[in-house]
Design a protein around this motif. Sequence first.
Motif, PDB file in Angstrom:
ATOM      1  N   ASN A 196       0.858  -1.425  -0.001  1.00 24.39           N
ATOM      2  CA  ASN A 196      -0.043   0.096  -0.009  1.00 24.39           C
ATOM      3  C   ASN A 196       0.884   1.148   0.061  1.00 24.39           C
ATOM      4  N   SER A 197       2.194   1.099   0.769  1.00 22.26           N
ATOM      5  CA  SER A 197       2.771   2.392   0.683  1.00 22.26           C
ATOM      6  C   SER A 197       3.345   2.759  -0.761  1.00 22.26           C
ATOM      7  N   LEU A 198       3.557   1.689  -1.538  1.00 23.27           N
ATOM      8  CA  LEU A 198       3.956   1.977  -2.943  1.00 23.27           C
ATOM      9  C   LEU A 198       2.999   2.249  -3.853  1.00 23.27           C
ATOM     10  N   LYS A 199       1.658   1.998  -3.421  1.00 20.26           N
ATOM     11  CA  LYS A 199       0.501   2.008  -4.242  1.00 20.26           C
ATOM     12  C   LYS A 199       0.385   3.505  -3.924  1.00 20.26           C
ATOM     13  N   GLY A 200       0.197   3.968  -2.768  1.00 23.31           N
ATOM     14  CA  GLY A 200      -0.136   5.495  -2.741  1.00 23.31           C
ATOM     15  C   GLY A 200      -1.489   5.742  -3.142  1.00 23.31           C
ATOM     16  N   LYS A 201      -1.391   7.016  -3.804  1.00 26.60           N
ATOM     17  CA  LYS A 201      -2.708   7.470  -4.252  1.00 26.60           C
ATOM     18  C   LYS A 201      -2.697   6.990  -5.920  1.00 26.60           C
ATOM     19  N   GLY A 202      -2.087   6.007  -6.468  1.00 27.72           N
ATOM     20  CA  GLY A 202      -2.069   5.646  -7.678  1.00 27.72           C
ATOM     21  C   GLY A 202      -3.452   5.015  -8.103  1.00 27.72           C
ATOM     22  N   ILE A 203      -3.978   5.053  -9.379  1.00 24.91           N
ATOM     23  CA  ILE A 203      -5.170   4.316  -9.451  1.00 24.91           C
ATOM     24  C   ILE A 203      -5.235   3.744 -10.845  1.00 24.91           C
ATOM     25  N   VAL A 204      -4.075   3.741 -11.634  1.00 22.80           N
ATOM     26  CA  VAL A 204      -3.932   2.845 -12.724  1.00 22.80           C
ATOM     27  C   VAL A 204      -2.506   2.481 -13.128  1.00 22.80           C
ATOM     28  N   ASN A 205      -2.151   1.708 -13.872  1.00 22.66           N
ATOM     29  CA  ASN A 205      -0.751   1.187 -14.121  1.00 22.66           C
ATOM     30  C   ASN A 205      -0.017   2.379 -14.290  1.00 22.66           C
ATOM     31  N   GLU A 206       1.320   2.183 -13.689  1.00 21.79           N
ATOM     32  CA  GLU A 206       2.245   3.564 -13.934  1.00 21.79           C
ATOM     33  C   GLU A 206       2.927   3.144 -15.152  1.00 21.79           C
ATOM     34  N   GLY A 207       2.843   4.129 -15.872  1.00 25.46           N
ATOM     35  CA  GLY A 207       3.801   4.140 -17.327  1.00 25.46           C
ATOM     36  C   GLY A 207       3.429   5.320 -18.152  1.00 25.46           C
ATOM     37  N   ILE A 208       3.709   5.002 -19.500  1.00 24.82           N
ATOM     38  CA  ILE A 208       3.584   6.132 -20.349  1.00 24.82           C
ATOM     39  C   ILE A 208       1.871   6.412 -20.399  1.00 24.82           C
ATOM     40  N   VAL A 239     -10.096 -12.542 -16.439  1.00 27.57           N
ATOM     41  CA  VAL A 239     -10.397 -12.456 -17.744  1.00 27.57           C
ATOM     42  C   VAL A 239      -9.863 -10.938 -18.421  1.00 27.57           C
ATOM     43  N   HIS A 240     -10.090 -10.087 -17.650  1.00 25.64           N
ATOM     44  CA  HIS A 240      -9.854  -8.877 -18.267  1.00 25.64           C
ATOM     45  C   HIS A 240      -8.480  -8.296 -18.301  1.00 25.64           C
ATOM     46  N   HIS A 241      -7.549  -8.923 -17.609  1.00 23.84           N
ATOM     47  CA  HIS A 241      -5.961  -8.849 -17.752  1.00 23.84           C
ATOM     48  C   HIS A 241      -5.746  -9.393 -19.236  1.00 23.84           C
ATOM     49  N   LEU A 242      -6.432 -10.534 -19.581  1.00 27.20           N
ATOM     50  CA  LEU A 242      -6.001 -11.236 -20.659  1.00 27.20           C
ATOM     51  C   LEU A 242      -6.703 -10.543 -21.981  1.00 27.20           C
ATOM     52  N   VAL A 243      -7.772  -9.905 -21.647  1.00 29.56           N
ATOM     53  CA  VAL A 243      -8.165  -9.381 -23.012  1.00 29.56           C
ATOM     54  C   VAL A 243      -8.273  -7.870 -23.219  1.00 29.56           C
ATOM     55  N   LEU A 244      -7.918  -7.199 -21.964  1.00 26.14           N
ATOM     56  CA  LEU A 244      -7.786  -5.642 -22.135  1.00 26.14           C
ATOM     57  C   LEU A 244      -6.622  -4.991 -21.851  1.00 26.14           C
ATOM     58  N   ASN A 245      -6.074  -4.026 -22.621  1.00 22.38           N
ATOM     59  CA  ASN A 245      -4.563  -3.361 -21.956  1.00 22.38           C
ATOM     60  C   ASN A 245      -5.324  -1.878 -21.463  1.00 22.38           C
ATOM     61  N   GLU A 246      -4.221  -1.146 -21.072  1.00 22.74           N
ATOM     62  CA  GLU A 246      -4.615   0.042 -20.534  1.00 22.74           C
ATOM     63  C   GLU A 246      -4.892   1.116 -21.482  1.00 22.74           C
ATOM     64  N   SER A 254      -0.479   6.371 -18.113  1.00 22.82           N
ATOM     65  CA  SER A 254      -0.636   7.246 -16.972  1.00 22.82           C
ATOM     66  C   SER A 254      -0.182   8.721 -16.983  1.00 22.82           C
ATOM     67  N   THR A 255       0.920   8.797 -17.498  1.00 25.68           N
ATOM     68  CA  THR A 255       1.654   9.909 -17.701  1.00 25.68           C
ATOM     69  C   THR A 255       0.796  11.020 -18.496  1.00 25.68           C
ATOM     70  N   ARG A 256       0.621  10.186 -19.706  1.00 22.35           N
ATOM     71  CA  ARG A 256      -0.132  10.831 -20.851  1.00 22.35           C
ATOM     72  C   ARG A 256      -1.501  11.533 -20.512  1.00 22.35           C
ATOM     73  N   LEU A 257      -2.188  10.500 -19.626  1.00 20.70           N
ATOM     74  CA  LEU A 257      -3.593  10.864 -19.100  1.00 20.70           C
ATOM     75  C   LEU A 257      -3.581  11.748 -18.064  1.00 20.70           C
ATOM     76  N   GLY A 258      -2.566  11.801 -17.198  1.00 21.88           N
ATOM     77  CA  GLY A 258      -2.385  12.716 -15.979  1.00 21.88           C
ATOM     78  C   GLY A 258      -3.036  12.122 -14.712  1.00 21.88           C
ATOM     79  N   LEU A 259      -3.101  10.645 -14.998  1.00 17.59           N
ATOM     80  CA  LEU A 259      -3.560   9.974 -13.905  1.00 17.59           C
ATOM     81  C   LEU A 259      -2.361   9.400 -13.036  1.00 17.59           C
ATOM     82  N   LYS A 260      -2.563   9.522 -11.516  1.00 15.99           N
ATOM     83  CA  LYS A 260      -1.642   8.867 -10.700  1.00 15.99           C
ATOM     84  C   LYS A 260      -1.268   7.507 -11.222  1.00 15.99           C
TER      85      LYS A 260
END
Length: 417
Positions: free
Chosen positions: A185-197, A260-267, A199-205
């Motif tokens: 949880n300390s590493l998750k912090g206030k994150g809500i989506v996968n950290e990467g390009i 299932v959603h991790h096999l079918v969908l991506n960010e 999340s940066t592009r969308l301005g989401l933690k």
Amino acid sequence: MTTVLIKQATIQDQNSSFHNQTVDIKIENGIITEIAKNIAIPEGATVVEKENLHVSPGWFDTSVSLGEPGYEDRETIAHGLQVAAKSGFTAIALQPNTTPVIDNQAQVKFVLERAKEQATSLFPIGALTKNSEGHDLAELFDMKNAGAIAFGDYNKAIQDANIQKIALQYVQDFDGLVISYCQDNSLKGKGIVNEGITSTRLGLKGIPTLAEELHIARNLFLLEYTGGKVHFPTISTQKSIALLKEAKAKGLQVTCSVAVHHLVLNEEVLTGFDSRYKIAPPLRDEATRKALIAAVLDNTIDCITSDHNPLDIEHKKLEFDMAKDGTIGLESAFGALLTVLPLEVVLEKLTAGKKIFGLPKQAIEINTTAELTFFTPTGESTFTKENILSKSKNSAFLGQKVKGKAYGIYNNGKLVI
């Protein structure tokens, strides 16, 4: 006496002597009494005939939330089990994320009582800690005696390593299974989506994949120290796969599932900020999605779950960062999986959970109890609101292409078609 005759069904069961044969199946009072090329229709029998009908051993979903008690507006046990039956599942493992939390034998008995007389069997997962708060162990032995098949706090990781250690030691006395959702949880912090390009592009933690991986590594160290057995639900990163592969090679008693959603969908689906795609763990990048599929194919990942989690509109139709995590998944599970995996793998991974959770798995043979799923593996369509059977409508699969369809089940002496 109730007689059901299934006409011209192709049996899909690697453990059956009738595998890949198209036959008639006669069921009398819940027992398969005859399997043959052509069986005359007995008087008063219910006949099942469907286009391109296939039949397999009943599917088991290892992670389903239903809401009752406490959140009946999201889903009730009776209605949720009917949804599961129509979606092809003869059994589900029920998560303890209710109000009150399923953390004692009275709660286990309550949900089992509510599930009586249904075609789909319900197997409760007891909370690992009191009220799923992560501080004190719940009444694990009492819940096991009342009918709980495993213990875990739904989508809550045990932050205290000592609690995790004590739980692993304690359940060994009665061959219990600990379910370990992994997230620091300390590493998750206030994150809500996968950290990467994205999340940066969308301005989401972002949540770093490390939040999951560090916890899996810790829990595997603890497992090596204590012995016992652990199931890691809904793993979602490439390093998690590598850690579990290594643990299995060492001979640790460890299993894992993927949603299932991790096999079918991506960010990439997040670009519209649609909160239907807000899920825990979060959707990852395309390379990870492909790695998860490869891990299913090489059996590093033992089983697949819908991770069905109905949520009411007040908690889901909000700004992305305010919305609750979760998607419904029972109705779309089979059709979505067939778009990314071969049929025999889908069937194997939708039944493999029975062995992990200590439930019997029947082959389709004469003189066995009938626990069957009916489906067709052919035909393509788009998953729409009309396909949603649940009381809640929070599906991440709306608008997705699906293949084949579940027709229903026969289980507990009942036909749902």
